[in-house]
Write a protein that holds these residues in place. Structure first.
Motif, PDB file in Angstrom:
ATOM      1  N   UNK A  25     -42.472  79.654 -87.767  1.00 37.26           N
ATOM      2  CA  UNK A  25     -43.883  80.022 -87.625  1.00 37.26           C
ATOM      3  C   UNK A  25     -44.802  79.294 -88.613  1.00 37.26           C
ATOM      4  N   UNK A  26     -44.274  78.861 -89.743  1.00 38.98           N
ATOM      5  CA  UNK A  26     -45.110  78.119 -90.700  1.00 38.98           C
ATOM      6  C   UNK A  26     -45.568  76.780 -90.137  1.00 38.98           C
ATOM      7  N   UNK A  27     -44.851  76.268 -89.141  1.00 40.17           N
ATOM      8  CA  UNK A  27     -45.191  74.970 -88.554  1.00 40.17           C
ATOM      9  C   UNK A  27     -46.219  75.060 -87.422  1.00 40.17           C
ATOM     10  N   UNK A  28     -46.481  76.252 -86.916  1.00 39.76           N
ATOM     11  CA  UNK A  28     -47.378  76.394 -85.767  1.00 39.76           C
ATOM     12  C   UNK A  28     -48.720  75.680 -85.943  1.00 39.76           C
ATOM     13  N   UNK A  29     -49.415  75.857 -87.076  1.00 42.54           N
ATOM     14  CA  UNK A  29     -50.715  75.178 -87.217  1.00 42.54           C
ATOM     15  C   UNK A  29     -50.615  73.647 -87.167  1.00 42.54           C
ATOM     16  N   UNK A  30     -49.474  73.095 -87.523  1.00 42.91           N
ATOM     17  CA  UNK A  30     -49.284  71.640 -87.474  1.00 42.91           C
ATOM     18  C   UNK A  30     -49.064  71.155 -86.038  1.00 42.91           C
ATOM     19  N   UNK A  31     -48.451  71.976 -85.225  1.00 46.18           N
ATOM     20  CA  UNK A  31     -48.181  71.603 -83.837  1.00 46.18           C
ATOM     21  C   UNK A  31     -49.420  71.732 -82.965  1.00 46.18           C
ATOM     22  N   UNK A  32     -50.236  72.752 -83.242  1.00 47.60           N
ATOM     23  CA  UNK A  32     -51.330  73.117 -82.348  1.00 47.60           C
ATOM     24  C   UNK A  32     -52.672  73.077 -83.072  1.00 47.60           C
ATOM     25  N   UNK A 134     -50.474  75.156 -71.130  1.00 43.87           N
ATOM     26  CA  UNK A 134     -49.870  73.891 -70.703  1.00 43.87           C
ATOM     27  C   UNK A 134     -49.889  72.828 -71.799  1.00 43.87           C
ATOM     28  N   UNK A 135     -51.030  72.656 -72.463  1.00 39.99           N
ATOM     29  CA  UNK A 135     -51.112  71.694 -73.562  1.00 39.99           C
ATOM     30  C   UNK A 135     -50.211  72.163 -74.704  1.00 39.99           C
ATOM     31  N   UNK A 136     -50.217  73.454 -74.962  1.00 33.12           N
ATOM     32  CA  UNK A 136     -49.383  74.001 -76.026  1.00 33.12           C
ATOM     33  C   UNK A 136     -47.904  73.746 -75.793  1.00 33.12           C
ATOM     34  N   UNK A 137     -47.436  73.897 -74.557  1.00 35.48           N
ATOM     35  CA  UNK A 137     -46.022  73.636 -74.252  1.00 35.48           C
ATOM     36  C   UNK A 137     -45.690  72.164 -74.463  1.00 35.48           C
ATOM     37  N   UNK A 138     -46.582  71.279 -74.052  1.00 37.24           N
ATOM     38  CA  UNK A 138     -46.357  69.853 -74.251  1.00 37.24           C
ATOM     39  C   UNK A 138     -46.353  69.472 -75.723  1.00 37.24           C
ATOM     40  N   UNK A 139     -47.279  70.042 -76.485  1.00 30.78           N
ATOM     41  CA  UNK A 139     -47.326  69.767 -77.920  1.00 30.78           C
ATOM     42  C   UNK A 139     -46.085  70.321 -78.612  1.00 30.78           C
TER      43      UNK A 139
END
Length: 145
Positions: A25-32, A134-139
């Motif tokens: 969960x700490x990585x979420x802001x980096x992905x999205x 959809x964008x979130x799944x791709x990211x």
């Protein structure tokens, strides 16, 4: 207005690897980058995550996700509350050499502005919701796995 979603995403990672990434969960802001604020500790029953999401539309959505049930590598059941509210869940299943993730939700706006937007611009609200999924799944696939 209620926005129902039933999405299925394929990932080239087996369920344990997919779960490991989802648990980071700490990585979420980096992905999205559209996740404007995010306060979470872990992916576990009883945990609450506070989120602010900015879809490509002229509004932000603030909400809390409460994890009601968490079965590692298999299933999550959650309740969303805030500007939007309702049940959400995901199921992970092996699929070939990877995994399939089925995401379901049934959300309705509670915020006055979002309620008005949903009445006047239902297709735009749906577009914003679908874009995030959809964008979130791709990211996630390209950045987390």
């Amino acid at each position: 207005m209620e926005v129902r979603s039933e999405r299925r995403f394929q990932f080239d990672a087996a369920p344990p690897a997919l779960w490991s990434a989802l648990s980071s969960v700490d990585d979420y802001p980096h992905w999205w980058p559209w996740l404007r604020s995010f306060d979470a500790r872990t992916l576990a029953p009883g945990q609450e995550w506070r989120c602010t999401v900015k879809p490509p539309l002229p509004y932000v959505v603030r909400f809390t996700i409460r994890f009601d049930e968490v079965h590692p590598e298999q299933q999550i059941d959650a309740t969303v509350r805030g500007d939007i509210e309702g049940p959400a869940g995901l199921v992970i299943e092996p699929s070939g050499d990877g995994s399939a993730l089925a995401l379901t939700s049934s959300l309705r706006p509670t915020n006055t502005i979002l309620k008005a937007a949903a009445i006047v611009g239902r297709p735009l609200v749906r577009l914003g919701h679908d874009w995030v999924l959809d964008i979130g799944a791709g990211q996630f696939a390209s950045r987390a796995l």
